[in-house]
Scaffold this active site. Structure first.
Site, short mmCIF file in Angstrom:
data_model
loop_
_atom_site.label_atom_id
_atom_site.label_comp_id
_atom_site.label_asym_id
_atom_site.label_seq_id
_atom_site.Cartn_x
_atom_site.Cartn_y
_atom_site.Cartn_z
N GLY A 12 0.79 -1.24 0.00
CA GLY A 12 0.00 0.00 0.00
C GLY A 12 0.81 1.28 0.00
O GLY A 12 0.27 2.35 0.28
N ILE A 87 -10.05 -7.23 -13.31
CA ILE A 87 -11.26 -6.41 -13.15
C ILE A 87 -12.34 -6.96 -14.08
O ILE A 87 -12.13 -7.07 -15.29
CB ILE A 87 -10.95 -4.93 -13.49
CG1 ILE A 87 -9.88 -4.37 -12.55
CG2 ILE A 87 -12.21 -4.09 -13.45
CD1 ILE A 87 -10.28 -4.29 -11.08
N HIS A 103 1.71 -0.48 -13.33
CA HIS A 103 2.41 -1.75 -13.53
C HIS A 103 3.92 -1.52 -13.42
O HIS A 103 4.45 -0.57 -14.01
CB HIS A 103 2.07 -2.33 -14.91
CG HIS A 103 2.63 -3.70 -15.10
ND1 HIS A 103 2.03 -4.83 -14.56
CD2 HIS A 103 3.75 -4.14 -15.72
CE1 HIS A 103 2.76 -5.89 -14.85
NE2 HIS A 103 3.81 -5.51 -15.56
#
Ligand code: GAR
Length: 193
Positions: A12, A87, A103
């Protein structure tokens, strides 16, 4: 205000940079951090930063519950910051050009299913690449294939390991990702108002 939702599966650090960047921002705010891994460090970061947290699993993602949650929270822009699941098409369709992925390599090389985190850096080293970098792109129904928004490069140095390369890539991400999202916010705030 552009309402930003972040999805993350791991540490995160990029999610935190985004929250920090948009705290007090006049045109955008991070309204939610969603995670599919309750034990991921991003969950603690969301808690510490006081950002509303939404936990879900793969089934909730596939069956549309995540989409409904994002719509319920009136999310305008969805940012994937180390999110590892595909997704679903329904979600992509509901957020046309409004889902952005980060990415850790120069796509179209070193992308696709299973290409995340250290796996990417190991593949870059195994291929003997002289440079790597990051790609920020729109998300479609396939892994890592949506239209590119920006790429930034860094060298692969002799003696690099996946860990040292990952650190260089993270520095690149922290330096550029919030700025690129900022640029997209600027463009879309004309639409969102
Ligand atoms: C980042 O390096 C990001 O590019 C990568 O996961 C890391 C998350 O780091 N994303 C992927 O590999 C997606 N295929 P963070 O959790 O510290 O932000």
């Amino acid at each position: 205000m552009v309402r930003i939702g972040i999805l993350a599966s791991g540490n995160g650090s990029n999610a935190q940079r985004l929250v920090e960047h948009f705290t007090g921002h006049p045109h955008a705010e991070v309204v939610l951090i969603g995670s599919d891994r309750p034990q991921a460090h991003v969950v603690q970061r969301a808690w510490d930063m006081g950002v509303p947290l939404y936990l879900f699993n793969g089934a909730l993602l596939r069956t549309g519950a995540v989409l409904r949650e994002l719509q319920g929270q009136q999310v305008d822009l969805l940012v994937l910051a180390g999110f590892l699941r595909l997704i679903p098409a329904e979600l992509v369709k509901a957020f046309p050009e409004r889902i952005i992925n980060l990415h850790p390599a120069l796509l179209p090389k070193f992308g696709g299913r299973g290409m995340f985190g250290q796996h990417v850096h190991q593949a870059v080293l195994a291929a003997g690449e002289k440079e790597s970098g990051i790609t920020i792109h729109y998300v479609d129904e396939r892994y890592d294939e949506g239209e590119h928004i920006a790429q930034f490069r860094c060298p692969v140095l002799p003696g690099d390991t996946a860990t040292t390369l990952a650190e260089r890539i993270h520095d690149l991400e922290h330096a550029h990702f919030p700025q690129v999202v900022e640029e997209i916010v600027r463009r879309s705030s004309a639409v969102v108002g």
